[in-house]
Design a protein around this motif. Structure first.
Motif, PDB file in Angstrom:
ATOM      1  N   VAL A   1       1.101  -1.344  -0.072  1.00  0.00           N
ATOM      2  CA  VAL A   1       0.070  -0.100  -0.015  1.00  0.00           C
ATOM      3  C   VAL A   1       0.906   1.081   0.188  1.00  0.00           C
ATOM      4  O   VAL A   1       1.751   1.425   1.125  1.00  0.00           O
ATOM      5  N   ILE A   2       0.825   1.918  -1.149  1.00  0.00           N
ATOM      6  CA  ILE A   2       1.709   3.080  -1.169  1.00  0.00           C
ATOM      7  C   ILE A   2       1.172   4.279  -0.925  1.00  0.00           C
ATOM      8  O   ILE A   2      -0.215   4.889  -1.021  1.00  0.00           O
ATOM      9  N   ASN A   3       1.826   5.159  -0.125  1.00  0.00           N
ATOM     10  CA  ASN A   3       1.226   6.700   0.037  1.00  0.00           C
ATOM     11  C   ASN A   3       2.548   7.595   0.040  1.00  0.00           C
ATOM     12  O   ASN A   3       3.840   7.326   0.360  1.00  0.00           O
ATOM     13  N   GLY A   4       2.299   8.793  -0.482  1.00  0.00           N
ATOM     14  CA  GLY A   4       3.057   9.750  -0.707  1.00  0.00           C
ATOM     15  C   GLY A   4       2.937  10.583  -2.082  1.00  0.00           C
ATOM     16  O   GLY A   4       1.927  10.490  -2.584  1.00  0.00           O
ATOM     17  N   GLN A   5       4.212  11.201  -2.410  1.00  0.00           N
ATOM     18  CA  GLN A   5       3.974  11.900  -3.704  1.00  0.00           C
ATOM     19  C   GLN A   5       5.058  11.782  -4.570  1.00  0.00           C
ATOM     20  O   GLN A   5       6.377  11.993  -4.109  1.00  0.00           O
ATOM     21  N   LYS A   6       5.129  11.950  -5.960  1.00  0.00           N
ATOM     22  CA  LYS A   6       6.146  11.997  -6.812  1.00  0.00           C
ATOM     23  C   LYS A   6       6.041  13.329  -7.466  1.00  0.00           C
ATOM     24  O   LYS A   6       4.961  13.629  -7.756  1.00  0.00           O
ATOM     25  N   LEU A   7       7.047  13.726  -8.051  1.00  0.00           N
ATOM     26  CA  LEU A   7       7.159  14.944  -8.627  1.00  0.00           C
ATOM     27  C   LEU A   7       8.046  14.778 -10.118  1.00  0.00           C
ATOM     28  O   LEU A   7       9.109  14.065  -9.968  1.00  0.00           O
TER      29      LEU A   7
ATOM     30  N   HIS B   1      19.835   4.288   1.575  1.00  0.00           N
ATOM     31  CA  HIS B   1      19.949   3.697   0.008  1.00  0.00           C
ATOM     32  C   HIS B   1      19.450   2.274   0.224  1.00  0.00           C
ATOM     33  O   HIS B   1      18.947   1.805  -0.830  1.00  0.00           O
ATOM     34  N   LYS B   2      19.457   1.784   1.481  1.00  0.00           N
ATOM     35  CA  LYS B   2      18.908   0.259   1.486  1.00  0.00           C
ATOM     36  C   LYS B   2      17.615  -0.081   1.870  1.00  0.00           C
ATOM     37  O   LYS B   2      16.957  -1.003   1.662  1.00  0.00           O
ATOM     38  N   GLY B   3      16.819   1.110   2.176  1.00  0.00           N
ATOM     39  CA  GLY B   3      15.457   0.756   2.271  1.00  0.00           C
ATOM     40  C   GLY B   3      14.481   1.007   1.348  1.00  0.00           C
ATOM     41  O   GLY B   3      13.023   1.184   1.461  1.00  0.00           O
ATOM     42  N   ILE B   4      14.930   1.353   0.060  1.00  0.00           N
ATOM     43  CA  ILE B   4      14.016   1.376  -1.060  1.00  0.00           C
ATOM     44  C   ILE B   4      13.769   0.115  -1.856  1.00  0.00           C
ATOM     45  O   ILE B   4      14.856  -0.700  -2.074  1.00  0.00           O
ATOM     46  N   SER B   5      12.575   0.358  -2.579  1.00  0.00           N
ATOM     47  CA  SER B   5      12.178  -0.948  -3.208  1.00  0.00           C
ATOM     48  C   SER B   5      11.673  -0.290  -4.666  1.00  0.00           C
ATOM     49  O   SER B   5      11.236   0.796  -4.647  1.00  0.00           O
ATOM     50  N   CYS B   6      11.526  -1.205  -5.516  1.00  0.00           N
ATOM     51  CA  CYS B   6      10.964  -0.771  -6.556  1.00  0.00           C
ATOM     52  C   CYS B   6       9.508  -1.388  -7.044  1.00  0.00           C
ATOM     53  O   CYS B   6       9.534  -2.638  -7.469  1.00  0.00           O
ATOM     54  N   LEU B   7       8.621  -0.821  -7.314  1.00  0.00           N
ATOM     55  CA  LEU B   7       7.089  -1.236  -7.734  1.00  0.00           C
ATOM     56  C   LEU B   7       6.676  -0.896  -9.077  1.00  0.00           C
ATOM     57  O   LEU B   7       6.856   0.273  -9.334  1.00  0.00           O
ATOM     58  N   LEU B   8       5.841  -1.843  -9.686  1.00  0.00           N
ATOM     59  CA  LEU B   8       5.377  -1.419 -10.871  1.00  0.00           C
ATOM     60  C   LEU B   8       3.972  -1.208 -10.462  1.00  0.00           C
ATOM     61  O   LEU B   8       3.388  -2.064 -10.005  1.00  0.00           O
ATOM     62  N   THR B   9       3.260   0.075 -10.868  1.00  0.00           N
ATOM     63  CA  THR B   9       2.044   0.153 -10.441  1.00  0.00           C
ATOM     64  C   THR B   9       1.187   0.667 -11.662  1.00  0.00           C
ATOM     65  O   THR B   9       1.736   1.380 -12.378  1.00  0.00           O
ATOM     66  N   SER B  10      -0.080   0.376 -11.773  1.00  0.00           N
ATOM     67  CA  SER B  10      -0.944   1.007 -12.673  1.00  0.00           C
ATOM     68  C   SER B  10      -0.973   2.459 -12.486  1.00  0.00           C
ATOM     69  O   SER B  10      -1.291   2.768 -11.557  1.00  0.00           O
ATOM     70  N   ALA B  11      -0.774   3.225 -13.587  1.00  0.00           N
ATOM     71  CA  ALA B  11      -0.770   4.900 -13.413  1.00  0.00           C
ATOM     72  C   ALA B  11      -2.395   5.011 -13.120  1.00  0.00           C
ATOM     73  O   ALA B  11      -2.782   6.382 -12.867  1.00  0.00           O
ATOM     74  N   LYS B  12      -3.310   4.036 -13.414  1.00  0.00           N
ATOM     75  CA  LYS B  12      -4.712   4.576 -13.083  1.00  0.00           C
ATOM     76  C   LYS B  12      -5.314   3.786 -12.097  1.00  0.00           C
ATOM     77  O   LYS B  12      -6.552   3.710 -11.980  1.00  0.00           O
TER      78      LYS B  12
ATOM     79  N   PRO C   1      -7.006   3.082  -8.301  1.00  0.00           N
ATOM     80  CA  PRO C   1      -7.418   3.829  -7.209  1.00  0.00           C
ATOM     81  C   PRO C   1      -6.520   4.557  -6.228  1.00  0.00           C
ATOM     82  O   PRO C   1      -5.679   3.950  -5.812  1.00  0.00           O
ATOM     83  N   GLY C   2      -6.753   5.702  -6.055  1.00  0.00           N
ATOM     84  CA  GLY C   2      -5.764   6.513  -5.238  1.00  0.00           C
ATOM     85  C   GLY C   2      -4.845   7.110  -5.738  1.00  0.00           C
ATOM     86  O   GLY C   2      -4.127   7.996  -5.149  1.00  0.00           O
ATOM     87  N   ILE C   3      -4.593   7.179  -6.865  1.00  0.00           N
ATOM     88  CA  ILE C   3      -3.374   7.785  -7.743  1.00  0.00           C
ATOM     89  C   ILE C   3      -4.213   9.243  -8.340  1.00  0.00           C
ATOM     90  O   ILE C   3      -4.950   8.994  -9.044  1.00  0.00           O
ATOM     91  N   THR C   4      -3.551  10.129  -8.254  1.00  0.00           N
ATOM     92  CA  THR C   4      -4.036  11.411  -8.781  1.00  0.00           C
ATOM     93  C   THR C   4      -2.832  11.870  -9.550  1.00  0.00           C
ATOM     94  O   THR C   4      -1.620  12.103  -8.959  1.00  0.00           O
TER      95      THR C   4
ATOM     96  N   GLU D   1      -2.987   0.386  -3.980  1.00  0.00           N
ATOM     97  CA  GLU D   1      -2.659  -0.859  -3.381  1.00  0.00           C
ATOM     98  C   GLU D   1      -1.935  -1.563  -4.652  1.00  0.00           C
ATOM     99  O   GLU D   1      -2.564  -1.553  -5.848  1.00  0.00           O
ATOM    100  N   VAL D   2      -0.869  -2.124  -4.434  1.00  0.00           N
ATOM    101  CA  VAL D   2      -0.194  -2.862  -5.626  1.00  0.00           C
ATOM    102  C   VAL D   2       0.162  -4.341  -5.319  1.00  0.00           C
ATOM    103  O   VAL D   2       0.695  -4.564  -4.242  1.00  0.00           O
TER     104      VAL D   2
END
Lengths: 308, 377
Positions: B149-155, B179-190, B192-195, B217-218
């Motif tokens: 479950v992702i929360n936050g903001q990309k710019l 640097h070690k606490g980061i992961s890579c997720l693929l999410t639909s850009a459409k 629910p919850g993405i604006t 949710e991913v």
């Protein structure tokens, strides 16, 4: 397209590297300069190993001759490797003496290795002539420019084939670019080592980002000069590529001189420290052939004269 | 060392050139006045290229590629730039994340539609507080059952408004080193919850976006690599994104130079020594870039993945692109100011961003200093 060294080039690199490691280097360059001498022994050894006669060899050719010039300069070799290995064979076929100098008619007041040369190539517009020892007179000039310099007071000699001056001029530019690339790399490597050793404010100055960025710019410029030189040599030094390589290299020479001295501080200006062995030569090389403006003029004439 | 193309490469170049002569979109700038037009054009053009057999040239055949060397990609990009086609490049670097770190299932699911243009992607890396300091990113994901479950903001998420999917870097372990606490997720850009909110840049185009994630949710099987491997993946993507050959900018540069020469000739400026000198200067800068890119490509063909020395090409590209766009503006004269032909000004403004996106020039210099020249941090 493959810009990695092939097997033969790697073998030549290894063998040539061994000679340069044994014969060249900053210590030897400093001793030779102090004695007002140059490295004839190195040239002899390179000639005996065949490294000065690769220009016309199909498997090696001008590209390898340019590489050897770069490696020699990087090792602070005090010998006219580029003129002998890259320029002279472009216009003179057959046996060549070891020490060759080159000059432009009308600009013979300061010629590298002029007094030491066994042969002098004189460019006069698109034509050229070759004067052997006894056919030209040279007077050594006391100079701070890192090479033995002489004034040519008289040069007779025999005309080379029509158009030889234009050909030699193109290869001269490649040789200058090759020598700048090698000398600049030597200066940059030395400065990086200095920055790691020199401690100010309780840490090596190499840790300061502002200083790192300055040496990185030198690295980028040197890299650009290196590749421009190699392509120009590989493609047979067409006017545009030869002039482009000389321009990129001359700009790198200017930047590397300025920045490595800034980063090395007062120490860089002493003759006890090795930096001057590279940087004083960079000044000579960027001024040779009338420097950047002449390189740019030839590039513009070649590429855009029809458009004007 | 051999600077020549071999016979097969030359034959390929001629084949691409001929194909582009028949298939490259004509006057596409005039027909894509809105962002929606532009997005649709990119999708169509990628499909056309794919059907022509020109997408994923250096990718393995089993994932829809052609199994050729990186030289073929460079030749294609060179010809695309020469023909002045729309630029499609995201698969070249974003695909590397999936390609290099993905599971077999992920590769089979995502790579073919990435190549044929069915799925458009965007890169969710930067954040308001994580630009150059990318590892300081704060968008986080928490594992709840079989979903992140992702929360936050990309710019600065370019193209998000047209994207179907997003490669997102998220923090999955707040206690690990940054640097070690980061992961890579693929999410639909459409999802629910993405604006997505487009951001207009100074030339008026909504080129980039910000993305808000509110309890997005991913599925857990959409993580690329293992938890904590996100930084490595990001560095792989950025190394490819930095390569000018991968994004076809060398040919674009050469096209721009020809355009400048044309404008200068039309305006009688080729008689002016200062103008000729300025053009020569740009030509030389471009040559320095071209040769470095060739060297990088050669290393790639020899099997070496792009590494930190790619930053040399990136710096040379920045220098070349900014210098040529500045000259283009100067040479264009009054035409640069008009709405009818504002290509010069638009290109100039966009060139300014090259030293910022994909790692600023300062970051490139840090990379070279620390990782290539071996200087201490």
């Amino acid at each position: 397209m493959d810009m990695q060294l092939n097997e033969l080039q790697q073998q030549i690199s290894d063998a040539c590297g061994k000679i340069l490691e044994r014969r060249a280097g900053p210590g030897r360059a400093r001793a030779l300069r102090a004695a007002g001498d140059f490295d004839r022994l190195l040239l002899t050894e390179m000639a005996e190993a065949g490294f000065l006669d690769l220009f016309g060899e199909p498997e090696a050719g001008p590209l390898v001759a340019a590489l050897i010039t770069q490696w020699g300069a990087q090792a602070a070799a005090l010998a006219p490797i580029g003129i002998r290995g890259l320029v002279a064979p472009s216009v003179i076929h057959g046996d060549l003496p070891e020490v060759i100098a080159i000059a432009e008619q009308g600009a013979m007041g300061a010629v590298r290795y002029g007094a030491e040369a066994d042969m002098l190539i004189v460019l006069d517009g698109d034509e050229a002539r070759v004067a052997r020892r006894g056919e030209f007179k040279a007077e050594t000039i006391k100079s701070k420019f890192g090479y033995p310099i002489a004034r040519i007071t008289e040069a007779k000699g025999e005309a080379l084939a029509p158009g030889a001056g234009a050909i030699a001029r193109r290869w001269w530019r490649v040789a200058i670019a090759a020598e700048i690339s090698g000398s600049a790399r030597g200066a940059v490597d030395l400065t990086i080592r200095y920055m790691g050793d020199r401690v100010q404010f309780d840490r090596p100055i190499a840790t300061y980002q502002a200083l790192q960025h300055r040496i990185v710019e030198c690295h980028v410029s040197t890299d650009a000069a290196t590749w421009a030189t190699r392509e120009a040599a590989f493609r047979g030094a067409p006017v545009e590529l030869a002039a482009t390589a000389a321009i990129i290299a001359s700009e790198a020479a200017h930047r590397v001189f300025f920045e490595t001295h800034q980063l090395t501080g007062a120490m860089g200006f002493t003759t006890e420290y090795d930096l001057h062995l590279y940087t004083m030569r960079l000044q000579t090389l960027r001024l040779e052939m009338q420097g950047l403006r002449a390189h740019a003029r030839d590039l513009i004439d070649a590429r855009w004269s029809a458009a004007s | 060392m051999d600077y020549r193309e071999n016979d097969d490469e030359t034959a390929f170049r001629l084949r691409v050139r001929e194909w582009l002569g028949k298939n490259a979109p004509k006057d596409w700038r005039a027909h894509t006045k809105t962002e929606a037009d532009h997005g649709a054009l990119l999708r169509r053009w990628q499909r056309t290229l794919f059907e022509g057999g020109f997408v994923g040239l250096s990718w393995p055949v089993e994932y829809g590629g052609h199994g050729l060397t990186a030289t073929y990609e460079a030749i294609l990009n060179d010809e695309l730039g020469r023909a002045d086609t729309p630029r499609i490049s995201f698969h070249a670097y974003l695909g590397r994340a999936i390609f290099t770190y993905g599971t077999e299932e992920q590769k089979r699911r995502f790579l073919p539609p990435m190549l044929n243009g069915d799925i458009q992607w965007c890169q969710g890396f930067s954040e308001p507080g994580a630009g150059s300091d990318l590892a300081g990113l704060r968008t986080h994901a928490e594992l709840k059952g079989d979903r992140w479950v992702i929360n936050g903001q990309k710019l600065w998420t370019s193209g998000a408004q047209h994207a179907d999917w997003c490669v997102a870097l998220v923090r999955t372990d707040k206690d690990a080193a940054k640097h070690k606490g980061i992961s890579c997720l693929l999410t639909s850009a459409k999802a629910p919850g993405i604006t997505i909110r487009p951001i207009k840049i100074s030339d008026g185009a909504p080129e980039t976006c910000e993305m808000f994630f509110d309890d997005v949710e991913v599925p857990a099987d959409q993580m690329i690599g293992r938890p904590g491997e996100g930084w490595r993946i990001a560095m792989t993507v950025l190394a490819f994104e930095r390569g000018p050959a991968d994004v076809g900018l060398i040919a674009t540069f050469q096209t721009a130079l020809r355009r400048i020469e044309g404008i200068a000739a039309e305006r009688g400026l080729m008689n002016d020594p200062e103008s000729r000198k300025a053009i020569a200067r740009i030509y030389v800068i471009g040559e320095a870039l071209r040769l470095n890119v060739m060297e990088q490509l050669s290393q790639r063909v020899a099997g070496k993945p792009p590494g930190p020395d790619g930053s040399v090409a990136r710096l040379l590209l920045t220098r070349a692109e900014q210098a040529i766009r500045s000259l283009e503006l100067e040479i264009s004269g009054a035409a640069a100011f008009t709405d009818a032909d504002d290509t010069s000004f638009t290109s100039y403004l966009r060139s300014r961003t090259i030293s910022i996106f994909g790692g600023t020039s300062e970051i490139q210099k840090n990379i070279l200093a620390n990782q290539v020249l071996g200087m201490p941090r």
